[in-house]
Scaffold this motif. Structure first.
Motif, PDB file in Angstrom:
ATOM      1  N   ILE A  32       0.827  -1.208   0.000  1.00  0.00           N
ATOM      2  CA  ILE A  32       0.000   0.000   0.000  1.00  0.00           C
ATOM      3  C   ILE A  32       0.863   1.261   0.000  1.00  0.00           C
ATOM      4  CG2 ILE A  32      -2.073  -0.972   1.060  1.00  0.00           C
ATOM      5  CD1 ILE A  32      -1.072  -0.070   3.766  1.00  0.00           C
ATOM      6  N   ALA A  62      -1.806  -6.233   5.160  1.00  0.00           N
ATOM      7  CA  ALA A  62      -1.075  -4.989   5.397  1.00  0.00           C
ATOM      8  C   ALA A  62      -1.825  -4.207   6.460  1.00  0.00           C
ATOM      9  CB  ALA A  62      -0.961  -4.173   4.115  1.00  0.00           C
ATOM     10  N   GLY A  63      -1.212  -4.050   7.621  1.00  0.00           N
ATOM     11  CA  GLY A  63      -1.856  -3.315   8.692  1.00  0.00           C
ATOM     12  C   GLY A  63      -1.025  -3.350   9.953  1.00  0.00           C
ATOM     13  N   GLN A 100      -6.340  -4.698   1.726  1.00  0.00           N
ATOM     14  CA  GLN A 100      -5.320  -4.915   2.747  1.00  0.00           C
ATOM     15  C   GLN A 100      -5.481  -6.251   3.463  1.00  0.00           C
ATOM     16  OE1 GLN A 100      -5.727  -0.366   4.083  1.00  0.00           O
ATOM     17  NE2 GLN A 100      -4.278  -1.444   5.369  1.00  0.00           N
ATOM     18  N   GLY A 116      -4.073   3.239   1.306  1.00  0.00           N
ATOM     19  CA  GLY A 116      -4.920   2.354   2.089  1.00  0.00           C
ATOM     20  C   GLY A 116      -5.293   2.999   3.407  1.00  0.00           C
TER      21      GLY A 116
END
Length: 742
Positions: free
Chosen positions: A73, A113-114, A385, A415
């Motif tokens: 992202i 993704a986080g 994500q 994102g």
């Protein structure tokens, strides 16, 4: 040197070199192509590739393509994660090519993704995989030469023995496949890194700047049609009826349908809990030959909406949040000592309330996704994500086996937490299932702003007691729309520094959908707490920097396992920021503000410089000091740091989204204020050099930025800010006129 604690079975390692934590998976047959002095081609698409497994392709000239499983992202993991394997494998970085992998839950974990966690969690597993493979190759070469493996060394895919004889990795790969998988492999010491710690350009940069297809909006498939969805005009509204006569008569329109039954059921069953609810209303969808034709036809639909759940306004929510701070519904998340007793015995008490607005995510690339659903396959493509969560929810929604879902991830044009939520994936899946055609759903900017997940409005009330010149009690109260998602905040600074310490939270349930927004919750809490500490120092008559340092001294050596931050590392970034920013040594007309904060496992201190132009304060520079452990890719790290600072400054100064009867009052950038190019301050970055494992970097520099600016504005104007955005209060931005003496 460090020793690997992970061991591999022959089957798992040779087949996929399976990694924990969702990192890269790399096929052992990669090594057949590692030859010395291989020149990477300009256009690898023209080479003859051999497929070794789902993760690796090798060209006959030695070029290696690694499929990266984690979503990209803009945080740089598609570049940094392969660097870790290449480092320990000891191959040349310029011989490595990276492509986005598909969702593969069998071979990867944490494929998302986080939370700024990808590098942190992949640091050892990725390196251990490379090191294990390298050692097997060395063992095979040593066996051929009849020497001890300790007499061999490697460099850029070449093994050398004590006599100076060499073998390429490809020369011994077949023998390496027959040797025992070594346990306890030795990882490189940081001083021996050749790739880690060097600048590597974004692996997609050439495609980005030349407009090559990378993003979800770029994706096309044969026979694909386009969809635009008419959603409720406000949170709490439900579709009663619609007239699509005019829309169907417009050029390019293929059909108009209604969706919602499957998505609503998914939500009711709790399987799609990360969805944009919008009152669980049905929605109207235009199917057309192009995005533009679909968007224009949507405007021609005459829909009737009725009230479902109660409609809300920003003013109503503000009042309820304040009531919660005063009420008895607060839940205690941490309690040390006796704050009531400490407040009763205090010489001084300081109490302040801080207020933040809703914020949209403002991804440059609007939400979009592709779906094609056939009898034996659910084909999904786009920017998300949380691909595994989305795939599972779609399978549940359609009553299909998740093994039938084939999800391809594209690069994301932003994102910031918005694409954690798969509502747009569920919508396009229900559309594709209904029309039996490949279809791409595209949001307009107005769709993005009106049907988003938003940073929740939050109010904090902070109260501190001072006795005999010491801070003896600290209480933090939080009232948040739809509640606090994280339990770590009570264990951040100043936890462990104050004997009597308590954190209480309250949840106001709203039909306005909220969710993670870059550096969730800490993005505003840092402003509240760091502004409060500055004012507390003034109240106590002590230096604001020294107050923080004195508190940190009390946390040193703590055995409290709840405490998340390191007092020593926090102290170091504070002192470095003071030094690098020239704190207190600026010329007349430059006003400085300080903030330090820990989140996403990293320690950050920032100093904002404000100058007056035409009687108004302007943010000119931010000095940022970061301790995120070893920096894998400094070039990418600086991009993340500067982006976070600018994002933090911009939203603290300008960002606000209000609601009237459940409807967002800004739909596009003509009414929603973002920071502009001419307003972007210079960002000076300093990275603390150490040999500690990497921590998060995509989010930690955003939270303290607003606090540093607020404290600098106080120095310039004499006024304290307790609400964001700052420019909403022009009376506080004005510098008081000096009195006329005479």
């Amino acid at each position: 040197m460090s020793t690997s604690s992970i061991t591999f079975s022959r089957r798992s390692f040779i087949r996929t070199s399976s990694l924990a934590s969702g990192g890269l998976l790399i096929g052992f047959n990669l090594f057949t192509a590692c030859k010395p002095k291989v020149q990477p081609p300009v256009d690898i698409s023209k080479l003859n590739f051999n497929d070794f497994n789902a993760f690796i392709k090798i060209a006959d000239n030695g070029a290696v393509t690694i499929f990266s499983p984690n979503p990209e992202i803009g945080q740089g993991v598609k570049t940094a994660m392969p660097m870790l394997i290449a480092e320990e494998l000891d191959v040349a970085w310029n011989n490595v090519y990276v492509q986005q992998g598909i969702l593969d839950t069998e071979n990867y974990t944490r494929q998302l993704a986080g939370g700024s966690q990808s590098i942190r969690l992949g640091w050892e597993p990725l390196r251990q995989t490379g090191a294990t493979a390298r050692q097997m190759l060395v063992n095979a070469a040593a066996a051929r030469w009849g020497v001890d493996p300790s007499e061999c060394s490697t460099s850029e895919g070449v093994i050398t023995n004590a006599k100076g004889e060499t073998l390429g990795y490809g020369d011994v790969v077949k023998e390496a496949a027959t040797v025992e998988v070594p346990e306890g492999v030795t990882l490189k010491a940081p001083k021996d890194f050749k790739i880690i710690g060097t600048d590597a350009k974004n692996v997609d940069i050439d495609k980005i700047i030349t407009g090559k297809p990378l993003y979800g909006l770029d994706y096309k498939a044969e026979g694909m049609v386009y969809a635009s969805v008419l959603r409720p005009p406000a949170f709490g509204k439900i579709l009663e009826s619609y007239d699509d006569t005019d829309a169907k008569a417009m050029p390019g329109v293929l059909d108009v349908i209604k969706i919602g039954e499957k998505i609503n059921k998914l939500t009711e069953e709790g399987k799609g809990n990360w969805t944009v609810n919008m009152g669980q209303s049905d929605k109207v969808v235009v199917i057309a030959k192009s995005t533009w034709e679909a968007l224009k036809a949507k405007e021609a639909i005459k829909a009737k909406w009725v009230d479902g759940t109660p409609l809300e306004s920003t003013q109503m929510q503000d009042k309820k949040l304040l009531d919660l701070l005063d009420g008895k519904e607060l839940k205690t998340m941490r309690k040390d000592g006796d704050i009531k007793k400490a407040f009763a015995q205090a010489d001084k008490i300081l109490e302040r309330t801080y207020e933040s607005p809703f914020l949209p995510h403002n991804c440059m690339e609007p939400m979009n996704f592709f779906a094609n659903i056939t009898a034996d396959k659910i084909h999904l493509v786009g920017p998300v994500q949380t691909p595994e969560f989305a795939a599972t929810a779609v399978a549940d929604m359609l009553g299909r086996d998740v093994d039938q879902v084939h999800l391809e991830m594209t690069r994301m044009g932003g994102g910031f937490g918005r694409r954690l939520y798969g509502d747009f994936v569920y919508e396009v899946a229900e559309i594709a299932d209904a029309i039996k055609k490949p279809v791409k759903l595209v949001f307009s900017r107005e769709d993005d702003m009106n049907a988003g997940t938003y940073r929740p409005a939050i109010k904090y009330r902070i109260k501190a007691a001072v006795k005999d010149g010491e801070v003896t009690a600290y209480q933090l109260k939080e009232a948040a729309v739809n509640g606090n998602m994280y339990g770590l905040i009570p264990n951040f600074f100043p936890a462990g520094c104050i004997e009597n310490y308590q954190v209480d939270v309250a949840n106001y349930k709203s039909n306005i959908t909220t969710g993670a927004w870059r550096a969730p919750y800490t993005n505003f809490l840092a402003f509240a707490e760091q502004s409060f500490f500055d004012e507390l120092a003034e109240t106590m008559g002590v230096d604001r920097i020294q107050l923080r340092l004195d508190l940190l001294q009390k946390a040193k050596g703590s055995t409290d396992e709840r405490m998340e931050y390191s007092p020593e590392r926090m102290e170091n970034v504070i002192k470095t920021a003071v030094e690098k920013s020239g704190w207190g040594k600026q010329p007349d007309g430059t006003y400085q503000g300080f903030a330090a904060y820990y989140c996403h496992n990293s320690h950050v201190a920032e100093v904002a410089n404000v100058e007056l132009e035409n009687g108004l304060p302007v943010v000119k520079k931010v000095t940022c000091v970061v301790d995120c452990g070893i920096v894998v890719n400094p070039l990418g790290a600086i991009n993340q740091i500067e982006g976070g600072v600018i994002d933090g400054v911009g939203h603290a100064m300008y960002g606000e989204l209000t609601f009237n009867e459940g409807k967002p009052q800004s739909e596009n950038y003509d009414t929603y204020r973002l920071i502009r190019m001419r307003e972007v301050p210079k960002v000076e970055t300093h990275l603390i050099q150490n040999e500690l494992a990497p921590t998060g970097l995509g989010e930690p520099t955003l939270p303290p930025a607003g606090a540093a600016v607020a404290n600098a504005l106080k120095a310039a104007t004499g006024n304290r800010f307790t609400q964001q955005p700052f420019t909403k209060f022009p009376e506080l931005m004005k510098v008081p006129a000096k009195p006329i003496l005479g």
